[in-house]
Design an enzyme around this catalytic site. Sequence first.
Site: not given
Ligand code: FAD
Length: 289
Positions: A17, A211
């Site tokens: 990454e 970290q």
């Molecule tokens: P979602 O999948 O939308 O989930 C977020 C929360 O909402 C979860 O608790 C889920 O259970 C809940 N949820 C989902 N759908 C619903 C629904 N229909 N009704 C009610 N609740 C729901 N952040 C950055 O800013 N930039 C990056 O480049 C970045 N890269 C990442 C890469 C990886 C591999 C990971 C694991 C995380 C990364 N993040 C990044 C962090 C991420 O953006 C955060 O963890 C964020 O809070 C959640 O994103 P998500 O896409 O998992 O959200």
Amino acid sequence: MRLTELLKTNQVTISCELFPPKQGAQLENYKKTVADMAAVRPAYMSVTYGATGGTSDYTVELAKEVEKHHIPALAHLTCASSTKEKVASVIDELKANRIENILALRGDIPANADFPLPNQYKHASELIADIKAQGDFCIGGACYPEGHPEADTIFEDLDHLKEKVEAGCEFLTTQMFFDNHILYNFMYKALTKGIDVPVVAGIMPVTNKAQIKRIVSLSGNMVPPRFLAIVDRFGDNPAAMRQAGIAYATDQIIDLIANGVNHVHIYTMNKPDVAGEILDNLSEIYVRG
Ligand code: FAD
């Protein structure tokens, strides 16, 4: 190349990454980091989007740079801080530059903001469905072996994860974890929910003491006693901590592969030297592309 072509095989893949610069003036230095990381020959490289609090203007730029080295790029795209129009313009940019792979994320909800506004995506699943409608991309999503911090239970989180897969998410990359049993338990639970897309295990080599404090406060990760003992013993000796952190990450990866988890993503934090040492340790296990 679509990443699912790689991830659906039994071949071991190890990816890395990168994060993009906050300012354009730093772009040339970051291109050098891409070249150094490319020399390590990971299976693909992901480029984060706004994850370090900066702008997101250089993700596509850096993803283009990755592909110049004939290594597939996975461009992250988050939506919580953007309008749907801004997201559509980034999708157009990715399309124009033939970047085929997107890790679609909600991103963290900005503090003190009304969210979602009418022209915003509320969940990653909505973003994924729209990306799918807007182009022929290979789309991945994030998953959380210890549960996302906002979810009340892991099962509730898995129900929403299933929605992401049904919306068109073809593979998942996990949040970092420091005890492989957490991942194995998660994968079992995910399978019982019918989530059967490839899961890429996210491993963070912790090479300095600061970290680990940051990671735990941001993600609430569980840190096993074995790892805490390393930090206690070597945390104040930077060279020893770096060596022990690389050894710990290597050991985690070997255990994952031995147990059939063939795809590993290293959160390399723009440190090609760390990535290189881990891949050197795995020279007979991971055949570099
Ligand atoms: P979602 O999948 O939308 O989930 C977020 C929360 O909402 C979860 O608790 C889920 O259970 C809940 N949820 C989902 N759908 C619903 C629904 N229909 N009704 C009610 N609740 C729901 N952040 C950055 O800013 N930039 C990056 O480049 C970045 N890269 C990442 C890469 C990886 C591999 C990971 C694991 C995380 C990364 N993040 C990044 C962090 C991420 O953006 C955060 O963890 C964020 O809070 C959640 O994103 P998500 O896409 O998992 O959200």
